[in-house]
Motif scaffolding. Structure first.
Motif: not given
Length: 238
Positions: A61-75
């Motif tokens: 969990n040092a990085k996580n997915f956001p709650k919204a706009a997941q179509n443009t998110a990445k880790i």
């Protein structure tokens, strides 16, 4: 002369015993060469301290997915393979992700469903030409990739009828916000979707490494070095 004769007899006896030795009965194991991996979140500062563990860049969990706009998110992550004795070469790395969904059954009991159905996860990415021993390979994991891999997954939430996870009318998952954060109101106390990243290492001589010792490799207790190892890293939605 007696000393020379005694030494000659001792050497003869040793050679005789060695010639008759059955190596199949040797209780000492033969250790074969192996490889392991080390995967961390990319872009996380070391905080100026490379000696203490755990480090921020390798914590879950040092990085996580956001709650919204997941179509443009990445880790962003990076991984490296390690051959301690330099006897093996890794020529491919497969990245897998297990998706775990928390929910409450009809009796209100908290449950966790492994959507992969096999406990191993689904193939998300392949590093076809990894860098050399102990050198980093960068890669990313997106919500879109995980949605595409798991979009047909079903769960028997009522213990009877299989329902598609991403079109469950009792718990809608909007487009571009497929992965769910923790909830405390609408659906009761439910943990966030959890994602566990694992890897499989392929060597040039045809060997496949996908399981390691849980104590010495998966729970590597040593200070940070080029030989470090782990077996998985995880994140959620926040």
């Amino acid at each position: 002369m007696k000393k020379i004769l005694s030494l000659t007899i001792m050497v003869s006896l040793m050679l005789a015993f060695a010639a008759c030795r059955d190596e199949s009965l040797n209780p000492l194991p033969t250790f074969l060469p192996g490889v392991h991996g080390f995967t961390v979140f990319d872009g996380i500062a070391f905080n100026g301290n490379l000696l203490s563990r755990p480090q921020p860049y390798e914590q879950n969990n040092a990085k996580n997915f956001p709650k919204a706009a997941q179509n443009t998110a990445k880790i962003d992550l990076k991984t490296r393979w390690v051959s301690l004795d330099n006897k093996l070469t890794v020529n491919k790395i497969d990245i897998y992700v297990r998706m775990l969904e928390s929910y409450n059954d009809p009796d209100g009991n908290p449950k966790v469903a492994d959507l992969s159905g096999n406990g191993k996860g689904k193939l998300i990415s392949t590093i076809a030409t990894p860098a050399a021993n102990r050198q980093w390979n960068s890669f990313s994991i997106t919500p879109q990739q995980i949605y595409d891999a798991y979009k047909t997954a079903t769960v028997k939430y009522d213990k009877v009828k299989a329902v598609n996870v991403f079109s469950n009318p009792a718990r809608p998952r909007p487009t571009n916000a497929w992965m769910r954060p923790a909830e405390t109101a609408t659906y009761g106390a439910v943990e966030a979707d959890n994602f566990i990243v694992t890897w499989v290492l392929y060597t040039s001589d045809g060997q496949v490494f996908n399981t390691w010792n849980p104590d010495s490799i998966c729970g590597d207790p040593t200070s940070v070095s080029e030989a470090n190892s782990n077996c998985q890293i995880s994140f959620v939605v926040k």
